[in-house]
Design an enzyme around this catalytic site. Structure first.
Site, PDB file in Angstrom:
ATOM      1  N   LYS A  93       5.043   9.555   8.845  1.00 30.06           N
ATOM      2  CA  LYS A  93       4.927   8.408  10.461  1.00 30.06           C
ATOM      3  C   LYS A  93       6.158   9.213  11.763  1.00 30.06           C
ATOM      4  CE  LYS A  93       1.800   4.717   8.986  1.00 30.06           C
ATOM      5  NZ  LYS A  93       0.613   5.363   8.369  1.00 30.06           N
ATOM      6  N   TYR A 141       1.022  -1.253   0.017  1.00 27.63           N
ATOM      7  CA  TYR A 141      -0.308  -0.013  -0.132  1.00 27.63           C
ATOM      8  C   TYR A 141       0.618   1.688   0.131  1.00 27.63           C
ATOM      9  CZ  TYR A 141      -3.411   3.324   1.491  1.00 27.63           C
ATOM     10  OH  TYR A 141      -4.228   4.650   1.732  1.00 27.63           O
ATOM     11  N   ASP A 179       8.707   2.721   0.033  1.00 23.33           N
ATOM     12  CA  ASP A 179       8.639   3.279   0.692  1.00 23.33           C
ATOM     13  C   ASP A 179       8.875   3.125   1.803  1.00 23.33           C
ATOM     14  OD1 ASP A 179       5.921   4.209   1.889  1.00 23.33           O
ATOM     15  OD2 ASP A 179       4.788   3.186   0.773  1.00 23.33           O
TER      16      ASP A 179
END
Length: 423
Positions: free
Chosen positions: A267, A144, A239
């Site tokens: 994050k 994702y 990623d």
């Protein structure tokens, strides 16, 4: 456990917020629950508006490696807020945080800050296409990379709960330049490069996928991707929105010794505030406006409050023994957890302070493996753990996290409840 206030709050939210939540997985719909509404968090404890307290293993989807509400991060944030919350013009905090990121992740020679992982990945792909003058993007099933239209192809996270390959509202033409293939499958990668190598702008990958549960890369798979992209003059994008500053101070790329062309992080880098970044080789990043013709912008990008939170977070993570202590604690916990699931048809995947309990007796190495798992069993387990005041990531397609603040008692109680779980 009384949850009247949370239930009422959800009913009120449904009147004004689409679906009652601002990110689908928070609804807890897939596990047969209604959302928790949280009023405060400290360390690893969440307290909801009914005054129930939960030990948190989701940690805002991996953000709080230091635990919630860290006093030194809060101090830095309060100092920043006292001087203003947004300027719309540069601040010194942006440059200082960029220096720190470059120090720990040297492949990010030049950096651009944004506000979310989705923005970071979307911008990285635009840049890769601009640099290579090619259009085709290769991703992997179950990985994702945010909710940009062209990336909602065989994606993990909340997208995995949809029945179709991507979201309704995404035209086929938007995804026609994205090809998704099985993770850990060298043969499929070789085939695509053999057939369309001259069209491929980039390969994007979570080096350790964490949005279909935790999946480890097979031996030399990441090295293989690096070699193939170099051979065909395509770019390799890591990623690391989740793995960046989670698996090591230098992320997964330091752990595996791979140097990608472009990296995305998020994050942890924001210390609990909306912040992310993408960065890579100087010759690639120089194509970004205002230096070059690839456009990217953001009103709140490099926000001084988020930058200050990130700077203090990295300062704490840079302590010499931080990751050795965290990973030692996690390894001890996982050893006990494996013992607790013996005979239960549960498989545990684990790396560093990240772990997933898969409700199957089989090994789990790909998205296809995950999609064969009983989601009903996971939903029952989630409700069971919630009833015992543990909040885990509410999807079989997600990963759980351990923080500096989880102590022996928290971990022992978790193991004990898992040991007593019965399907």
């Amino acid at each position: 456990m009384k949850r009247v206030q949370s239930v009422n709050a959800y009913q009120e939210a449904l009147k004004y917020i689409a679906g009652g939540v601002n990110s689908p997985v928070r609804s807890l719909q897939s596990v047969g629950e209604t959302p928790l509404f949280i009023k405060k968090a400290t360390g690893v404890k969440l307290t909801d508006i009914d005054n129930n307290q939960f030990t948190d293993f989701c940690l805002s989807w991996g953000v709080f490696i230091l635990g919630h509400n860290h006093p030194l991060v809060n101090k830095a944030v309060k100092a920043a807020v006292s001087k203003g919350t947004s300027y719309g013009i540069p601040s010194l905090q942006e440059t200082e945080l960029a220096k720190q990121v470059n120090q720990y992740i040297p492949s990010m020679e030049r950096i651009r800050f944004v506000n979310s992982g989705t923005e970071a990945v979307m911008s990285a792909i635009r840049l890769a296409r601009g640099f290579t003058r090619r259009n085709l993007l290769i991703k992997f099933d179950g990985c994702y990379h945010g909710h940009a239209d062209h990336l909602l192809v065989s994606a993990g996270s909340g997208v995995a709960d949809l029945r179709s390959a991507s979201s309704l509202g995404v035209p086929d033409s938007f995804t026609s330049h994205t090809i998704s293939i099985p993770f850990n499958n060298k043969e499929e990668v070789t085939k695509i490069f053999r057939e369309r190598g001259k069209e491929i702008a980039a390969v994007i990958v979570e080096p350790v996928p964490a949005n279909m549960g935790l999946i480890k890369p097979k031996s030399n798979f990441l090295d293989f991707l690096r070699d193939m992209t170099v051979k065909h003059e395509a770019l390799l994008i890591f990623d690391e929105v989740i793995t960046g500053f989670r698996l090591s101070i230098g992320g997964a790329q330091r752990l595996f010794g791979i140097i990608p062309d472009i990296t995305t992080i998020g994050k942890i880098i924001g210390g609990g505030f909306p912040a992310a970044a993408f960065g890579g080789r100087e010759d690639i990043m120089s194509l970004l406006a205002p230096q070059g013709p690839v456009y990217q912008a953001g009103t709140l990008s490099g926000n001084p409050v988020a930058m200050s939170a990130g700077l203090q977070t990295l300062k704490l993570l840079s302590a010499e023994d931080f990751y050795s202590r965290l990973n030692h604690k996690a390894n001890m916990f996982i050893d006990e957890l494996r013992d607790s699931v013996s005979g239960k048809d549960i498989t545990i995947n684990h790396l560093g302070s990240m772990f997933t309990l898969f409700f199957t007796a089989n090994e789990v190495n790909s998205f296809e493996d995950v999609r064969r798992i009983s989601l009903h069993r996971f939903a029952k387990f989630f409700r069971y753990m919630l009833s015992h005041r543990f909040y885990i990531s509410p999807s079989q397609f997600e990963t759980n996290f351990i923080s500096e603040k989880h102590d022996k008692r928290d971990l022992a109680r978790f193991v004990e409840k898992v040991r007593k779980f019965k399907d």
